[in-house]
Design an enzyme around this catalytic site. Structure first.
Site, PDB file in Angstrom:
ATOM      1  CE  LYS A  65      -3.549   1.455  11.731  1.00  0.00           C
ATOM      2  NZ  LYS A  65      -3.468   1.217  10.417  1.00  0.00           N
ATOM      3  CD  GLU A  97      -0.677   0.691   3.779  1.00  0.00           C
ATOM      4  OE1 GLU A  97      -1.362   1.671   4.022  1.00  0.00           O
ATOM      5  OE2 GLU A  97      -1.006   0.192   4.532  1.00  0.00           O
TER       6      GLU A  97
HETATM    7  N1  PSU Z   1      -0.316   0.355   8.570  1.00  0.00           N
HETATM    8  C1  PSU Z   1       1.066   0.869   9.863  1.00  0.00           C
HETATM    9  N2  PSU Z   1       0.625   2.176   9.221  1.00  0.00           N
HETATM   10  C2  PSU Z   1      -0.294   2.964   8.503  1.00  0.00           C
HETATM   11  C3  PSU Z   1      -1.692   2.205   7.825  1.00  0.00           C
HETATM   12  C4  PSU Z   1      -1.376   0.845   8.430  1.00  0.00           C
HETATM   13  O1  PSU Z   1       1.557   0.468   9.986  1.00  0.00           O
HETATM   14  O2  PSU Z   1      -0.363   4.258   8.183  1.00  0.00           O
HETATM   15  C5  PSU Z   1      -2.585   2.613   7.709  1.00  0.00           C
HETATM   16  C6  PSU Z   1      -2.985   1.429   5.941  1.00  0.00           C
HETATM   17  O3  PSU Z   1      -3.210   2.047   5.395  1.00  0.00           O
HETATM   18  C7  PSU Z   1      -4.305   1.463   6.817  1.00  0.00           C
HETATM   19  C8  PSU Z   1      -5.178   2.542   7.971  1.00  0.00           C
HETATM   20  O4  PSU Z   1      -5.388   1.190   5.950  1.00  0.00           O
HETATM   21  O5  PSU Z   1      -3.988   3.093   8.368  1.00  0.00           O
HETATM   22  C9  PSU Z   1      -6.650   2.412   8.096  1.00  0.00           C
HETATM   23  O6  PSU Z   1      -7.294   3.656   8.506  1.00  0.00           O
HETATM   24  P1  PSU Z   1      -8.092   3.869   9.107  1.00  0.00           P
HETATM   25  O7  PSU Z   1      -8.263   3.424  10.372  1.00  0.00           O
HETATM   26  O8  PSU Z   1      -8.441   5.393   8.822  1.00  0.00           O
HETATM   27  O9  PSU Z   1      -9.344   3.628   8.105  1.00  0.00           O
END
Ligand code: PSU
Ligand code: MN
Length: 305
Positions: A165, A30
């Site tokens: 996360k 990504e």
């Molecule tokens: N994992 C990481 N750093 C990030 C992300 C994931 O180590 O920045 C990003 C990914 O792109 C994931 C997004 O899909 O955060 C999720 O965001 P949200 O909670 O707004 O859906």
């Protein structure tokens, strides 16, 4: 709009389309973590390191993002640098945001969900990332649940990550993964990793010991349920127990009134500040390690014929 090549059709590099045609291993990566996940342009190093690790394991890296009105599958280092340099001024693009980013010519950094939506179009079955999105803490008030999860529930792909996360509600995320029918496979672990920390998470739905076993489960799952993804959760090699700091970061970001797509990047940046950069080192390493494991499983899947 019946042309063979619609403007929203993803553009694959020659190497990637050739590999897919020959059923050789390809691993999607990504771009949100490149632009939004690391401060001061440091996402470039992470992106390049992940690509190298995928290649070293015998697969072709396919980093995905939107540039100059085109969904791109495979980016040069100069192009990756544009995402890193843009930082949070790049659009964070989930599946629903792809069309507008294409038509409006924006720099669009794809999230896990956005990347999976493109994998579905391109036929890529494996992806590596850091931590997948999930159910946010305080979801009962905010209804903030990452679009990564419903997208994974409708994409035939395996996402190799270090779990959701830890800035999220990991237990609620685990419940929702079960509801959505997404297998959560533990890589040599019986509990779902929590991103910065390997231990202490809810149980996984199955544990695997090697890449061949993971690939065989993915293959069997797609026989049974052709349109549903899986998670392969790999505990981080370097673990960081920072729960108190995470609580502080989440509270601070909430008090600042940050909502929507800005929440995750803001919390990650605050954790970086509170751990004096240590979280970034853990994050960088686990992303690269997960990319390598995704490649190993993709290689095992491809060689099983
Ligand atoms: N994992 C990481 N750093 C990030 C992300 C994931 O180590 O920045 C990003 C990914 O792109 C994931 C997004 O899909 O955060 C999720 O965001 P949200 O909670 O707004 O859906
Ligand atoms: Mn959200």
């Amino acid at each position: 709009m019946t042309t063979a090549q619609h403007p929203a059709a993803p553009q694959l590099t020659g190497e990637i389309s050739e590999a897919l045609r020959r059923r050789e291993p390809v691993v999607a990566l990504e771009t949100t973590l490149v632009s939004h996940g690391f401060s001061a342009g440091r996402g470039l190093r992470v992106a390049l390191e992940s690509e190298e690790r995928v290649r070293a394991a015998g697969a072709v890296p396919a980093t995905i993002g939107v540039l100059d009105g085109v969904i791109r599958v495979g980016l040069t280092s100069a192009e990756l640098e544009r995402f890193a340099a843009a930082g949070t001024s790049a659009r964070k693009v989930g599946g629903r945001d792809l069309a507008a980013a294409v038509i409006q010519g924006a720099i669009g950094s794809t999230t896990v969900g956005g990347t999976l939506a493109v994998c579905r179009l391109a036929g890529i079955r494996f992806m590596g990332t850091g931590g997948i999105g999930g159910v946010h803490r305080g979801f009962a008030e905010s209804l903030d649940v990452s679009a990564d999860l419903p997208q994974l529930a409708r994409t035939q792909a395996m996402v190799v990550c270090s779990g959701p996360k830890s800035i999220l509600d990991v237990s609620a995320t685990s419940e929702l993964l079960e509801t959505l029918g997404i297998p959560v496979i533990g890589w040599r672990t019986s509990t779902l990793p929590r991103f910065y920390t390997g231990a202490g998470g809810p149980p996984v739905s199955a544990t695997v010991a090697d890449a061949v076993e993971a690939a065989r489960i993915a293959d069997a799952h797609w026989q049974i349920n052709a349109d549903c993804g899986l998670i392969l959760g790999r505990p981080p090699t370097m673990s960081l127990d920072v729960e108190a700091l995470i609580t502080e970061a989440v509270d601070r970001v909430r008090a600042e009134g940050v909502t929507g797509q800005a929440v995750t990047p803001a919390v990650l940046a605050t954790v970086e500040e509170l751990t004096r950069g240590l979280s970034v080192e853990v994050n960088r390493r686990l992303i690269a390690d997960n990319a390598a494991l995704a490649a190993e499983v993709a290689v095992a899947y491809a060689s099983s014929g």
